[in-house]
Scaffold this motif. Structure first.
Motif, PDB file in Angstrom:
ATOM      1  N   HIS A  52       9.314  35.335  41.664  1.00 38.36           N
ATOM      2  CA  HIS A  52       9.292  34.423  42.810  1.00 38.36           C
ATOM      3  C   HIS A  52       8.191  33.395  42.543  1.00 38.36           C
ATOM      4  N   LEU A  53       8.545  32.325  41.807  1.00 33.91           N
ATOM      5  CA  LEU A  53       7.568  31.346  41.339  1.00 33.91           C
ATOM      6  C   LEU A  53       8.082  29.937  41.567  1.00 33.91           C
ATOM      7  N   ASN A  54       7.149  28.965  41.589  1.00 35.76           N
ATOM      8  CA  ASN A  54       7.589  27.575  41.603  1.00 35.76           C
ATOM      9  C   ASN A  54       8.061  27.194  40.200  1.00 35.76           C
ATOM     10  N   GLU A  55       8.643  26.023  40.071  1.00 29.72           N
ATOM     11  CA  GLU A  55       9.288  25.648  38.818  1.00 29.72           C
ATOM     12  C   GLU A  55       8.329  25.605  37.633  1.00 29.72           C
ATOM     13  N   SER A  56       7.156  25.002  37.829  1.00 27.65           N
ATOM     14  CA  SER A  56       6.219  24.868  36.713  1.00 27.65           C
ATOM     15  C   SER A  56       5.678  26.230  36.271  1.00 27.65           C
ATOM     16  N   ASN A  57       5.365  27.113  37.217  1.00 28.22           N
ATOM     17  CA  ASN A  57       4.881  28.454  36.866  1.00 28.22           C
ATOM     18  C   ASN A  57       5.969  29.273  36.183  1.00 28.22           C
ATOM     19  N   TYR A  58       7.200  29.086  36.636  1.00 27.04           N
ATOM     20  CA  TYR A  58       8.318  29.805  36.025  1.00 27.04           C
ATOM     21  C   TYR A  58       8.499  29.396  34.560  1.00 27.04           C
ATOM     22  N   LYS A  59       8.369  28.116  34.278  1.00 28.57           N
ATOM     23  CA  LYS A  59       8.497  27.642  32.903  1.00 28.57           C
ATOM     24  C   LYS A  59       7.397  28.236  32.015  1.00 28.57           C
ATOM     25  N   GLU A  60       6.197  28.353  32.545  1.00 30.98           N
ATOM     26  CA  GLU A  60       5.100  28.933  31.768  1.00 30.98           C
ATOM     27  C   GLU A  60       5.366  30.408  31.484  1.00 30.98           C
ATOM     28  N   LEU A  61       5.889  31.131  32.468  1.00 31.87           N
ATOM     29  CA  LEU A  61       6.195  32.541  32.245  1.00 31.87           C
ATOM     30  C   LEU A  61       7.287  32.696  31.185  1.00 31.87           C
ATOM     31  N   LEU A  62       8.271  31.814  31.206  1.00 30.10           N
ATOM     32  CA  LEU A  62       9.322  31.860  30.183  1.00 30.10           C
ATOM     33  C   LEU A  62       8.735  31.646  28.794  1.00 30.10           C
ATOM     34  N   SER A  63       7.770  30.731  28.683  1.00 33.71           N
ATOM     35  CA  SER A  63       7.125  30.474  27.392  1.00 33.71           C
ATOM     36  C   SER A  63       6.365  31.702  26.909  1.00 33.71           C
ATOM     37  N   MET A  64       5.634  32.346  27.809  1.00 30.71           N
ATOM     38  CA  MET A  64       4.902  33.559  27.441  1.00 30.71           C
ATOM     39  C   MET A  64       5.869  34.683  27.085  1.00 30.71           C
ATOM     40  N   ASN A  65       7.002  34.733  27.768  1.00 27.11           N
ATOM     41  CA  ASN A  65       7.991  35.762  27.471  1.00 27.11           C
ATOM     42  C   ASN A  65       8.614  35.553  26.094  1.00 27.11           C
ATOM     43  N   ASP A  66       8.833  34.305  25.705  1.00 25.35           N
ATOM     44  CA  ASP A  66       9.345  34.026  24.363  1.00 25.35           C
ATOM     45  C   ASP A  66       8.391  34.575  23.300  1.00 25.35           C
ATOM     46  N   SER A  67       7.093  34.401  23.544  1.00 29.62           N
ATOM     47  CA  SER A  67       6.101  34.922  22.599  1.00 29.62           C
ATOM     48  C   SER A  67       6.172  36.442  22.520  1.00 29.62           C
TER      49      SER A  67
END
Length: 418
Positions: free
Chosen positions: A61-76
């Motif tokens: 449950h995140l705003n768009e910018s925070n969600y994108k950052e979590l996706l980047s960390m998840n890729d790592s």
């Protein structure tokens, strides 16, 4: 003749045994059919030996910018471990309802990243697992004690904190120096001195506050040393005098308020810590203060997010591994850099390890071990009342007595002549 009788009796016995065997097989087949039907309606978790073919499912449950950052960390994480993780975001205001409805019908995710105050209700509903059941040692144990209090129920911890985003008071040192004040007032007489200096600023406002934002109202009172739930007479009197110096800003005009702060039109501003961090990265020179005592007494005001593992998950170990990666020191720094939210690990505020944050965050009371909590926050219990009452009071539409009566639960009834 006797031999024929023996053969006849043997034939009867053989037929009887054959009939009995068929009857037993029918009974067993019927039982197996019912068992399969039951298993299809109530699927059993896979055994530890079964291969994990499906990705870990995560709902956030995140705003768009925070969600994108979590996706980047998840890729790592996926590149490093080979474990597949599928993340779905629910940014909607009714995210809690959507999540619990999915959990109720057995379609919940393996992991949830939600507002920390949701954790207790999810635990009471039986939707999530206690941390001790899937993670023996966790970075969450080093988290700020007030945050952990939000995640505890019935003697267990039910979530692992990721961040916090409390409201803070922001100012520029130059603005105070031009008024002849060396530092932001702490409480009491210092605020009276500031108000006296403010008189020379004529038409300029002193503090900007987001309109209708109860978190901002509570922060302003906390910085002034006022208990929002049970203010002293002196505290309410000081707040009454401050009302004329407040500028209420709508969300669409926040950037104008930042401009006014830089140009000394305003002296102070109450905003979330994440907003202060992002703004300071553009221009610098900001100072901020957290009303720590307010947050120690009312942890829900810290506005953090936490991870929880669903009670329906079949892969708790993999879920724990993912959460541990997302809450490591390295990930906390990446997350704070990208989102502006503050870390929850104590060690990141000690020994200069948190110097990468500008303006610097100084914590004292929040880093201390929490005292045993026996009762819930009075302010949290009265939050809806406070939200309405503080707005009316700060707008100058009610008296100090009316504020106190409303917070005590017995507001005075106004007559038609009033």
């Amino acid at each position: 003749m006797k031999r024929k009788k023996y053969w006849f009796l043997f034939a009867i016995l053989l037929l009887s045994l054959t009939s009995l065997s068929q009857g037993q097989n029918l009974t067993l087949n019927k039982s197996s059919s019912e068992e399969r039907k039951t298993m299809s309606l109530n699927p059993q978790p896979s055994s530890p030996q079964d291969p994990i073919d499906h990705p870990i499912r995560v709902v956030t449950h995140l705003n768009e910018s925070n969600y994108k950052e979590l996706l980047s960390m998840n890729d790592s994480f996926m590149n490093k471990t080979g474990t597949q993780v599928q993340i779905t975001n629910i940014p909607d205001a009714d995210a809690y309802r959507q999540l619990t409805e999915a959990l109720e019908v057995g379609e919940g995710p393996d992991v949830m990243l939600v507002n920390s105050p949701w954790i207790k209700s999810l635990a009471v509903g039986g939707y999530i697992l206690p941390v001790e059941s899937y993670q023996k040692s966790t970075n969450g144990s080093d988290a700020i004690s007030s945050i952990l209090q939000l995640l505890e129920w019935n003697g267990y911890q039910w979530g692992i904190p990721l961040d916090m985003d409390p409201y803070v008071l922001v100012w520029q040192e130059h603005a105070l120096q031009t008024m002849g004040i060396p530092d932001i007032p702490q409480a009491g007489k210092a605020w009276k001195d500031l108000m006296a200096k403010q008189e020379s600023r004529k038409d300029k406002k002193l503090i900007a506050v987001p309109a209708g934002d109860a978190y901002a109202f509570a922060t302003l009172m906390g910085v002034m040393g006022i208990n929002p739930a049970n203010p002293s007479n002196e505290g309410l009197e000081s707040l009454s005098k401050l009302r004329a110096e407040l500028q209420f800003i709508e969300s669409v005009n926040v950037q104008d308020a930042w401009t006014s702060l830089k140009e000394d039109e305003l002296v102070m501003l109450t905003v979330p810590a994440s907003a202060a961090m992002k703004e300071n990265s553009k221009s610098g020179m900001l100072e901020l203060r957290l009303p720590e005592q307010l947050y120690v007494e009312n942890p829900f005001l810290l506005r953090g997010r936490s991870f929880a593992v669903s009670a329906q998950t079949q892969h708790p170990e993999k879920a724990a591994e993912w959460i541990a990666y997302m809450t490591s020191n390295h990930s906390q720094q990446l997350w704070s850099d990208a989102t502006g939210c503050l870390p929850v690990l104590k060690e990141m505020y000690e020994g200069g390890q948190f110097q990468f944050v500008q303006p610097p965050v100084h914590l004292d009371q929040l880093l201390k071990p929490a005292e045993e909590k026996t009762v819930d926050s009075p302010l949290e219990a009265k939050w809806e009342t406070f939200s309405k009452t503080a707005k009316i009071f700060l707008n100058g539409k009610s008296t100090e007595q009316e504020y106190r009566e409303a917070m005590d639960g017995h507001p005075k009834e106004k007559t038609s002549n009033e």
